[in-house]
Design a protein around this motif. Structure first.
Motif, PDB file in Angstrom:
ATOM      1  N   ILE A  59       0.854  -1.193   0.000  1.00 56.88           N
ATOM      2  CA  ILE A  59       0.000   0.000   0.000  1.00 56.88           C
ATOM      3  C   ILE A  59       0.888   1.241   0.000  1.00 56.88           C
ATOM      4  O   ILE A  59       1.744   1.398   0.867  1.00 56.88           O
ATOM      5  CB  ILE A  59      -0.944  -0.004   1.221  1.00 56.88           C
ATOM      6  CG1 ILE A  59      -1.806  -1.278   1.211  1.00 56.88           C
ATOM      7  CG2 ILE A  59      -1.829   1.240   1.210  1.00 56.88           C
ATOM      8  CD1 ILE A  59      -2.732  -1.430   2.394  1.00 56.88           C
ATOM      9  N   ILE A 112      -1.767  -1.057  -3.987  1.00 54.48           N
ATOM     10  CA  ILE A 112      -2.891  -0.133  -3.825  1.00 54.48           C
ATOM     11  C   ILE A 112      -2.289   1.241  -3.539  1.00 54.48           C
ATOM     12  O   ILE A 112      -1.491   1.379  -2.610  1.00 54.48           O
ATOM     13  CB  ILE A 112      -3.806  -0.564  -2.666  1.00 54.48           C
ATOM     14  CG1 ILE A 112      -4.327  -1.996  -2.905  1.00 54.48           C
ATOM     15  CG2 ILE A 112      -4.978   0.414  -2.519  1.00 54.48           C
ATOM     16  CD1 ILE A 112      -5.064  -2.602  -1.715  1.00 54.48           C
ATOM     17  N   CYS A 126      -7.293   8.809   0.481  1.00 61.96           N
ATOM     18  CA  CYS A 126      -7.054   8.546   1.895  1.00 61.96           C
ATOM     19  C   CYS A 126      -6.714   9.844   2.604  1.00 61.96           C
ATOM     20  O   CYS A 126      -6.348  10.838   1.982  1.00 61.96           O
ATOM     21  CB  CYS A 126      -5.930   7.527   2.093  1.00 61.96           C
ATOM     22  SG  CYS A 126      -4.280   8.241   2.121  1.00 61.96           S
ATOM     23  N   THR A 162      -8.761   5.283   5.065  1.00 61.37           N
ATOM     24  CA  THR A 162      -9.461   5.079   3.799  1.00 61.37           C
ATOM     25  C   THR A 162     -10.977   5.032   3.962  1.00 61.37           C
ATOM     26  O   THR A 162     -11.698   4.780   2.996  1.00 61.37           O
ATOM     27  CB  THR A 162      -9.025   3.784   3.083  1.00 61.37           C
ATOM     28  OG1 THR A 162      -9.292   2.673   3.948  1.00 61.37           O
ATOM     29  CG2 THR A 162      -7.552   3.811   2.729  1.00 61.37           C
ATOM     30  N   LEU A 173      -9.892  -1.746   3.250  1.00 60.98           N
ATOM     31  CA  LEU A 173      -8.958  -2.466   2.380  1.00 60.98           C
ATOM     32  C   LEU A 173      -8.511  -3.752   3.051  1.00 60.98           C
ATOM     33  O   LEU A 173      -8.521  -3.855   4.272  1.00 60.98           O
ATOM     34  CB  LEU A 173      -7.717  -1.601   2.145  1.00 60.98           C
ATOM     35  CG  LEU A 173      -7.878  -0.297   1.392  1.00 60.98           C
ATOM     36  CD1 LEU A 173      -6.527   0.397   1.270  1.00 60.98           C
ATOM     37  CD2 LEU A 173      -8.478  -0.543   0.012  1.00 60.98           C
ATOM     38  N   GLY A 227      -2.404  -4.813   4.439  1.00 65.09           N
ATOM     39  CA  GLY A 227      -1.231  -4.886   3.584  1.00 65.09           C
ATOM     40  C   GLY A 227      -0.080  -5.644   4.232  1.00 65.09           C
ATOM     41  O   GLY A 227       0.032  -5.716   5.456  1.00 65.09           O
ATOM     42  N   ILE A 249       3.740  -1.140   3.714  1.00 62.57           N
ATOM     43  CA  ILE A 249       3.356   0.226   3.342  1.00 62.57           C
ATOM     44  C   ILE A 249       4.613   0.933   2.864  1.00 62.57           C
ATOM     45  O   ILE A 249       5.662   0.838   3.500  1.00 62.57           O
ATOM     46  CB  ILE A 249       2.797   0.995   4.557  1.00 62.57           C
ATOM     47  CG1 ILE A 249       1.407   0.481   4.919  1.00 62.57           C
ATOM     48  CG2 ILE A 249       2.742   2.499   4.268  1.00 62.57           C
ATOM     49  CD1 ILE A 249       0.850   1.128   6.169  1.00 62.57           C
ATOM     50  N   LEU A 281      -3.473  -0.081   8.467  1.00 60.63           N
ATOM     51  CA  LEU A 281      -3.610  -0.651   7.120  1.00 60.63           C
ATOM     52  C   LEU A 281      -2.728  -1.886   6.933  1.00 60.63           C
ATOM     53  O   LEU A 281      -2.765  -2.543   5.891  1.00 60.63           O
ATOM     54  CB  LEU A 281      -3.213   0.393   6.065  1.00 60.63           C
ATOM     55  CG  LEU A 281      -3.977   1.718   6.058  1.00 60.63           C
ATOM     56  CD1 LEU A 281      -3.328   2.697   5.081  1.00 60.63           C
ATOM     57  CD2 LEU A 281      -5.440   1.486   5.703  1.00 60.63           C
TER      58      LEU A 281
END
Ligand code: SAH
Length: 263
Positions: free
Chosen positions: A60, A82, A141, A149, A154, A157, A160, A186
């Motif tokens: 991400i 993403i 985001c 987000t 999502l 991940g 990141i 995330l």
């Protein structure tokens, strides 16, 4: 320096992605110092994405802006990318390149440079296609929100990557610390954070506009990452100054941190 903090809405109202790319990421038209800065960051990213364990399914990109340089070494180690950014025109500019639309920025010289770092300059076209194929979604985001987000959720991940975003998006150190906690939601436990952040900068300017930057010291970044529940795996600070009043940058940090398995 700007008297006030330039918040996300200021980016949305003013940030011109094409001027930004021309100023900082063009091998032909950017000033020498900007090219040097980019190449240094590409070398650091190459090094960081070569570390053991920095791989997995989902990567991400937080605060991607209109750029892809931060994905060039990264894309070799993940299946799916993403990309997230607050600003609509930046997401749009990125999509223009992903979809090969007319007027998209020319990343070729930058891609070639990274391929050279990785040992085979001839692979540049292949790498471009890899990035285009792997970036599956480009979404909005806000790193200042507990759920960056929201309302979209999502898949967690494996990694990141975030380059030159948090220091612009956060108005003070407490905000920086909570943004790190926000983006860490995330990430899977055990996942990695790969970050490039400037040090000692209070502003940067391009296209006749000035953006505020959170003045960060090395130890503040380090402590904030640890306090957000990460363990540091790689940390490299390099001095960097520019002999021009477009910025008062003093240095840049590249870091890799692993989200504690229990966090
Ligand atoms: N990662 C790119 C872009 C950095 S410019 C690069 O390395 O060049 C800073 C980016 O942060 C801009 O694209 C801006 O839209 C984004 N940004 C600013 N405030 C934000 C916020 N609160 N949440 C998410 N992104 C933000």
């Amino acid at each position: 320096a700007p008297a006030v903090f330039t918040e996300a809405e200021f980016y949305q109202q003013n940030f011109n992605p094409q001027e930004y790319l021309k100023e900082y990421y063009s091998m032909s038209s950017s000033p020498e110092w900007a090219r040097e800065f980019m190449m240094q960051n590409l070398r650091t990213l190459h090094k960081m994405f070569s570390l053991d364990g920095v791989r997995g399914d989902i990567l991400i990109d937080v605060g991607c802006g209109p750029t892809i340089y931060q994905l060039l070494s990264a894309c070799e180690h993940f299946q799916e990318i993403i990309a997230l950014d607050y600003t609509e025109q930046n997401r749009r500019e990125l999509e223009k390149w992903l979809k090969r639309e007319p007027g998209a920025f020319d990343w070729e010289p930058v891609v070639k440079y990274v391929c050279e770092l990785e040992g085979d300059r001839e692979k540049w076209a292949e790498k471009q296609e890899k990035v285009r194929k792997k970036v599956k979604r480009v979404l909005k985001c806000d790193v200042t929100k507990a759920n960056p987000t929201g309302p979209v959720s999502l898949p967690a991940g494996d990694c990141i990557v975030s380059t030159l975003c948090l220091e612009g998006a956060c108005k003070d150190l407490p905000a920086f610390r909570s943004a790190l906690r926000n983006i860490s939601t995330l990430l899977k436990p055990g996942g990695h954070l790969v970050m490039v952040t400037v040090l000692g900068e209070t502003y940067y300017a391009f296209n006749k506009q000035v953006y505020s930057c959170l003045l960060l010291e090395k130890h503040e970044v380090q402590e904030a990452v640890l306090a957000a529940g990460f363990e540091l795996k790689f940390f490299e600070a390099q001095p960097y100054t520019v002999d021009d009043d477009v910025t008062d940058i003093k240095g840049v940090i590249g870091l890799v941190a692993q989200k504690c398995p229990s966090a």
